[in-house]
Structure formats: structure tokens, C-alpha cells
Design a protein around this motif. Structure first.
Motif, PDB file in Angstrom:
ATOM      1  N   HIS A  34       5.199  -7.571  -6.704  1.00  0.00           N
ATOM      2  CA  HIS A  34       5.320  -7.966  -5.296  1.00  0.00           C
ATOM      3  C   HIS A  34       6.173  -9.224  -5.156  1.00  0.00           C
ATOM      4  O   HIS A  34       7.035  -9.296  -4.262  1.00  0.00           O
ATOM      5  N   ARG A  90      -8.687   0.730   1.944  1.00  0.00           N
ATOM      6  CA  ARG A  90      -7.428   1.047   1.283  1.00  0.00           C
ATOM      7  C   ARG A  90      -6.290   1.483   2.214  1.00  0.00           C
ATOM      8  O   ARG A  90      -5.130   1.348   1.836  1.00  0.00           O
ATOM      9  N   MET A  93      -3.528  -0.972   2.446  1.00  0.00           N
ATOM     10  CA  MET A  93      -2.522  -0.996   1.382  1.00  0.00           C
ATOM     11  C   MET A  93      -1.368  -0.041   1.690  1.00  0.00           C
ATOM     12  O   MET A  93      -0.201  -0.357   1.441  1.00  0.00           O
ATOM     13  N   ILE A  94      -1.723   1.126   2.227  1.00  0.00           N
ATOM     14  CA  ILE A  94      -0.680   2.102   2.567  1.00  0.00           C
ATOM     15  C   ILE A  94       0.221   1.542   3.664  1.00  0.00           C
ATOM     16  O   ILE A  94       1.453   1.690   3.618  1.00  0.00           O
ATOM     17  N   ALA A  97       2.565  -1.103   2.088  1.00  0.00           N
ATOM     18  CA  ALA A  97       3.673  -0.476   1.363  1.00  0.00           C
ATOM     19  C   ALA A  97       4.656   0.180   2.322  1.00  0.00           C
ATOM     20  O   ALA A  97       5.882   0.107   2.135  1.00  0.00           O
ATOM     21  N   PHE A 134       0.348  -7.391   2.114  1.00  0.00           N
ATOM     22  CA  PHE A 134       0.195  -7.386   0.657  1.00  0.00           C
ATOM     23  C   PHE A 134      -0.386  -8.711   0.161  1.00  0.00           C
ATOM     24  O   PHE A 134      -1.216  -8.731  -0.754  1.00  0.00           O
ATOM     25  N   LEU A 189       1.776  -0.611  -5.374  1.00  0.00           N
ATOM     26  CA  LEU A 189       0.699   0.022  -4.617  1.00  0.00           C
ATOM     27  C   LEU A 189      -0.380   0.644  -5.499  1.00  0.00           C
ATOM     28  O   LEU A 189      -1.574   0.366  -5.299  1.00  0.00           O
ATOM     29  N   TRP A 193      -4.242  -0.545  -5.673  1.00  0.00           N
ATOM     30  CA  TRP A 193      -5.241   0.469  -5.315  1.00  0.00           C
ATOM     31  C   TRP A 193      -6.347   0.528  -6.377  1.00  0.00           C
ATOM     32  O   TRP A 193      -7.531   0.572  -6.067  1.00  0.00           O
TER      33      TRP A 193
END
Length: 575
Positions: A34, A90, A93-94, A97, A134, A189, A193
């Protein structure tokens, strides 16, 4: 076959089987990816998207991206527990990204097709939002570890990111640099995860220990001002390191980066494996800030000749300060059991604003021309900033004053989940004894897990950590299960069921135990020994003993029996 990166444990034993252990794993490399993406996209967008190596950092894309980042992180710090379900789930997170990949692709396509600058700026806004999400998620992941692991993974992440960034911009020709920058978030990602388990809140597991409530406005002002001042120096060192030193075509630069990374790693790890024994997070700053200040003295020399020694020292200073600031946020959240969402939100916002100011100072030398120090004016400004930052940085006693007394009404989402758990236990305990015990599946649903043919006679259904099963006769759980089920005893039964967890939480709040120390203390108070704690929490024997030693010292007790007496005293005071 799934790839699994091995965890590397480093333990320093003090001779009394109470050492300091740090674990290095995917945490460092995922966050390093990242950081490498932010270096490519935010701090050197012209080189990444157009192949121009002498472009300035202070451009509209950079400004829009960092401002969007700051707004997002400030929003997370304000909303915090109100949006806890989203921040610990979660799908966030998607989204992170998605924003990062789309924003980078938009910026790259706008350069390739010659689109208007407005499209390029939109890409910057999307990248800033993705980076902010992030950052919050990685910060929460870091806050689950102990001090040594936080610092160890922080320095390795920053060093790895610097080397990866240098490799990408030197090996890949344009526009492939931009293409790789587009897909880098997709590589971090799956690592994030895997490192982010289903939270206590979402899977209804106990014990749930609420983050300590704070006077948020006071904390933001008291904490953000010194962090902003540190951010100014970090912005200067980032600009010099990422846009002037590392993009150089001189092959010796790669050797400089390697040597600087090794130096920074050694310095930070030596400090990290000393801090646990002192239990003061601000101990990190005492040797490192003077070292960073020393590296700044070579800034005028670098601007004149860009020689090897100034480049090496400035790059090492950047790696040390970057690692230090990230480790600071994680350690504060861990040691004082503060919400990592709030902690990283406030800290990242202040760092972002300071970074803008620092980059502006480097890109506009005339901004310090009014000072009577000539070419050393910028260095003087940075040294003064570091001096005031160290003076204003809140100490342990200051943070304790900012923490509010725990009233039981804070952390409403978690408190609601605790209430739901108690209700579920009450229903199960009121039923006839079944032929099986039950537990929680990944979705937080009670399901049969085993038979109870060997259950002890006279046992009753009881809830212990994450499994409802048979309780030993005479235990507190047995006492709760066997209370009369008339209307007058309902409150008493609920009190017995939740009393033990509440007592442990009150003690942890009173003595400011860290997150991990609270978990260890909970198991100690249940009568478990160090070997059981080691296995239950997946930590080494020396780490378990270190946590136990810290707990006894903070509680001013000497052994487990005194801890049990303390919990019992809390019970009697309630009664």
C-alpha cells in the motif's frame, strides 16, 4: 494450494523468562504494498503517469488526493463507533481497493489520451478516498499486535515499500509503471482480507471489551498539533527521498536505499525491543527524533551537490520518521485501549496536512527566504517544528486525563451486541438440558458443535468465551444456570451472567490495561495459567509471562491470587 507467508518471531529474553517478542509476517508486506502505491501515485504522479522524472510533487493531483485523504480519515475519526459495523466489515476493503484502482486508472488514461486536467483531478480524489479507507483498515490490523510487533512490522513495511517503489520506477518503462500502479491495490487486498478476522462485534463473540471513551475534541487538539508538526518534517523528507533521491538513474542509489533501509531497521528494532520493558510509548521518540534532526542538517548539502552521504542520511531519516509515526498510532491504540479507527483517523489527518505543508516548503524555497539563515532556513524551520512537536506531544499522564470515566454507556454498538449475547444465553439456559452443546459459527449463529455424553453430572448450559457448553458444578456459570426462574430472580440471573466480564472490564479501564493485557487478565482471573494463555492466544511462553508481569505491575499486585482477590472485591462492592 494457498500461499501462506511464514511468521517470523524475534524474541529478546531478559534472563527471567520474560522477554519481548515481535512477530513479522504478511502485515508488513501487505501494508508495504500500500505504501509503495501511495509513493508511486500520490507523491510522484507525473513520473508514474507521464514518465517525466523532473516534475514537481506539488501539483493539483497531489493536492486533491491528499485533501480527499484527510477528509476521509477525519470523517472516520468522527463517526468511529457509529459506523462500527462498516469499519469492521470486509466490504470496506473491497471499496478501498475499488476506489484506488479506478482512481489510478482514470489518472493514467487521462494522460494517455490527453484528457482535460479535470479528469486527472477526479482520479486524484478517488485515489485519496481509497488510500484513506486502506489506512483505516491497515491501522486497525496493526492495533491488534503488541508494541514490538507493531514497530517491527512498521519499519519492514516502510523499507519494503521504498525498495519496491524504487524497483518499479527504475525497471519498468512508461506507461507500464502506471499499469503496475493500477494493480498494486489488488495485491494488498487479499493480504488485508486474510489479516482481518470477522470482528467480535459481527460474530457476537465474548469477551468484548469496549474501547475507552475519550474527550474527543480535547484529544484531537492535544494530539493532532504535535503530529501535524511531525508531519511537516515527514513531508520534506518524503519529497526529497521519493522525488529526488530514489528516482535518480545513478545505480548507486539502489545501494543507498538498501543500506539506509538496513540502518533504519536496526535502529528501530533495537528501540522496539527495549520499549516493552519500560511500558511507555513515548520512549520511542527519545533516541529517534534527535537522530532525525541530525539527518536534517545535511539537507543544504544535498541541495547543493546531491552527494552520497547526505542522500544516505536523509533517506534513513525518512524511513525512521515514517516508521515511527505509523508505529506511534498503533501503539497508542494498543496501550491505552483506544479505538484504532479514531486513533488512526485523527493521526492520519494531521500527518496529511503536515505533509502538504512540508512538500510546499521544499518545492517553494522562497517560502523561508524571509528568515536570516540563508540556505539553512528550511532546516531551522524543521528543527523548530521537531522541538515544539516533542514538547507538545502528550505524555502518558496527559492521555490518562483525556480518557473519560467508563460509565457503561459508551461504545453503544458493542454494548448492544453484549446485550444480544446475554439474551441468547438466557434463552438457552431456560431450556431443558439438551443432548449436545452449541457454539457460534462464522456468521455468529448458534449451532450444535459436539455431543455431551461425557458431561459431568449436574452440569448446566453455560457460556464460556465463544462456546456454550456444560459448566462445572459449583462454578459461577452453574450458579447462574441454577438460579430460580421466577420473575423476581431474572435481574439477579442476568447480573450473575454478565458480572464477571463487567468486573474484568472495570479493572482494565481503571488501570488502563492494553487490549492484549485485558485478554490475558481475563484468562488469569478465570484461573488459567501461563501455559493455557500461551496456547489460547497463540503467543510464546516468554510473551505470555511478559504480559502477566506488566499486568501485575500496573495493578500493583504480585501474583494470581491477589488478582482473584481484586476481582472478588469488585464483585462484593457491586453487591
Amino acid at each position: 494450494m494457498a500461499f501462506s507467508f511464514p511468521r517470523i518471531s524475534i524474541t529478546v529474553d531478559d534472563g527471567n523468562e520474560r522477554g519481548t517478542q515481535g512477530e513479522l509476517g504478511t502485515l508488513a508486506f501487505g501494508f508495504g504494498i500500500h505504501l509503495a502505491w501511495t509513493y508511486c501515485v500520490l507523491f510522484n504522479s507525473e513520473l508514474t503517469f507521464s514518465g517525466v522524472r523532473d516534475a514537481m510533487t506539488f501539483c493539483p493531483f497531489f493536492l486533491v488526493a491528499v485533501v480527499a485523504f484527510a477528509i476521509l480519515t477525519l470523517f472516520t475519526s468522527i463517526t468511529d463507533q457509529k459506523l462500527l459495523r462498516f469499519y469492521t466489515d470486509r466490504p470496506a476493503m473491497i471499496l478501498a481497493a475499488g476506489f484506488s484502482v479506478v482512481g489510478t486508472a482514470v489518472a493514467l488514461i487521462s494522460h494517455l489520451t490527453g484528457q482535460a486536467d479535470g479528469v486527472f483531478i477526479v482520479g486524484g480524489a478517488l485515489c485519496g478516498i481509497g488510500s484513506g479507507l486502506f489506512t483505516m483498515l491497515w491501522g486497525t490490523a496493526y492495533a491488534r499486535y503488541n508494541t514490538a510487533s507493531i514497530v517491527l512490522n512498521s519499519v519492514v513495511a516502510v523499507v519494503f515499500a521504498t525498495l519496491l517503489y524504487s524497483l518499479v520506477i527504475h525497471v519498468l518503462p512508461w506507461p507500464f509503471v502506471g499499469v503496475i500502479a493500477c494493480v498494486l491495490p489488488l495485491f494488498e487486498l487479499p493480504l488485508l482480507w486474510k489479516l482481518t478476522p470477522i470482528s467480535y462485534a459481527l460474530r457476537h463473540a465474548v469477551p468484548i471489551f469496549n474501547p475507552l471513551p475519550i474527550r474527543k475534541v480535547t484529544f484531537m487538539l492535544r494530539f493532532s498539533i504535535p503530529i501535524l508538526l511531525f508531519g511537516i518534517t515527514l513531508g520534506v523528507l518524503k519529497d526529497v527521498g521519493l522525488t529526488r533521491i530514489l528516482p535518480s538513474v545513478d545505480p548507486t542509489v539502489q545501494l543507498i536505499a538498501l543500506f539506509a533501509g538496513g540502518t533504519a531497521a536496526i535502529v528501530l528494532m533495537v528501540v522496539a525491543f527495549s520499549i516493552d520493558k519500560r511500558s511507555h510509548w513515548d520512549f520511542l521518540f527519545r533516541p529517534l527524533i534527535p537522530f532525525v534532526a541530525f539527518t536534517l542538517l545535511f539537507l543544504p548539502w544535498f541541495q547543493e551537490s546531491a552527494e552520497l552521504i547526505p542522500s544516505l542520511l536523509l533517506l534513513t531519516g525518512f524511513l525512521c520518521l515514517g516508521s515511527l509515526m505509523w508505529a506511534l498510532l498503533g501503539q497508542l491504540a494498543q496501550e491505552f485501549r483506544l479505538s484504532p479507527i479514531c486513533m488512526f483517523g485523527i493521526g492520519s489527518t494531521a500527518i496529511a496536512i503536515g505533509t502538504i505543508l512540508g512538500v510546499y516548503l521544499v518545492e517553494n524555497p522562497s517560502s523561508t527566504g524571509w528568515l536570516p539563515f540563508g540556505e539553512g532556513s528550511l532546516v531551522v524551520v524543521l528543527l523548530i517544528s521537531l522541538m515544539f512537536a516533542m514538547a507538545l506531544l502528550p505524555r502518558v499522564r496527559d492521555i490518562k486525563r483525556i480518557i473519560l470515566p467508563h460509565t457503561g454507556e459508551d461504545g453503544a454498538p458493542i454494548a448492544e451486541f453484549n446485550k444480544e449475547i446475554d439474551q441468547a444465553k438466557a434463552i438457552l439456559q431456560s431450556r431443558p438440558r439438551p443432548a449436545w452443546s452449541v457454539g457460534l459459527d462464522a456468521a455468529g449463529v448458534f449451532v450444535p458443535v459436539s455431543g455431551t455424553a461425557g458431561a459431568p453430572a449436574g452440569g448446566s448450559i453455560a457460556y464460556d468465551t465463544a462456546v456454550i457448553g456444560w459448566a462445572e458444578p459449583g462454578s459461577e456459570a452453574q450458579e447462574a444456570a441454577e438460579l430460580p426462574k421466577d420473575e423476581a430472580s431474572d435481574e439477579e440471573r442476568a447480573k450473575v451472567r454478565g458480572r464477571f466480564r463487567t468486573q474484568c472490564e472495570e479493572i482494565a479501564n481503571r488501570y488502563l490495561l492494553s487490549r492484549r493485557e485485558t485478554e490475558v487478565m481475563f484468562l488469569l482471573a478465570k484461573g488459567h495459567n501461563a501455559a493455557f494463555i500461551q496456547e489460547k492466544l497463540c503467543i510464546s511462553k516468554s510473551t505470555a509471562k511478559t504480559h502477566i508481569s506488566h499486568i501485575y505491575r500496573k495493578l500493583d499486585i504480585h501474583n494470581q491470587q491477589e488478582l482473584l482477590a481484586m476481582v472478588d472485591a469488585a464483585r462484593n462492592s457491586e453487591d
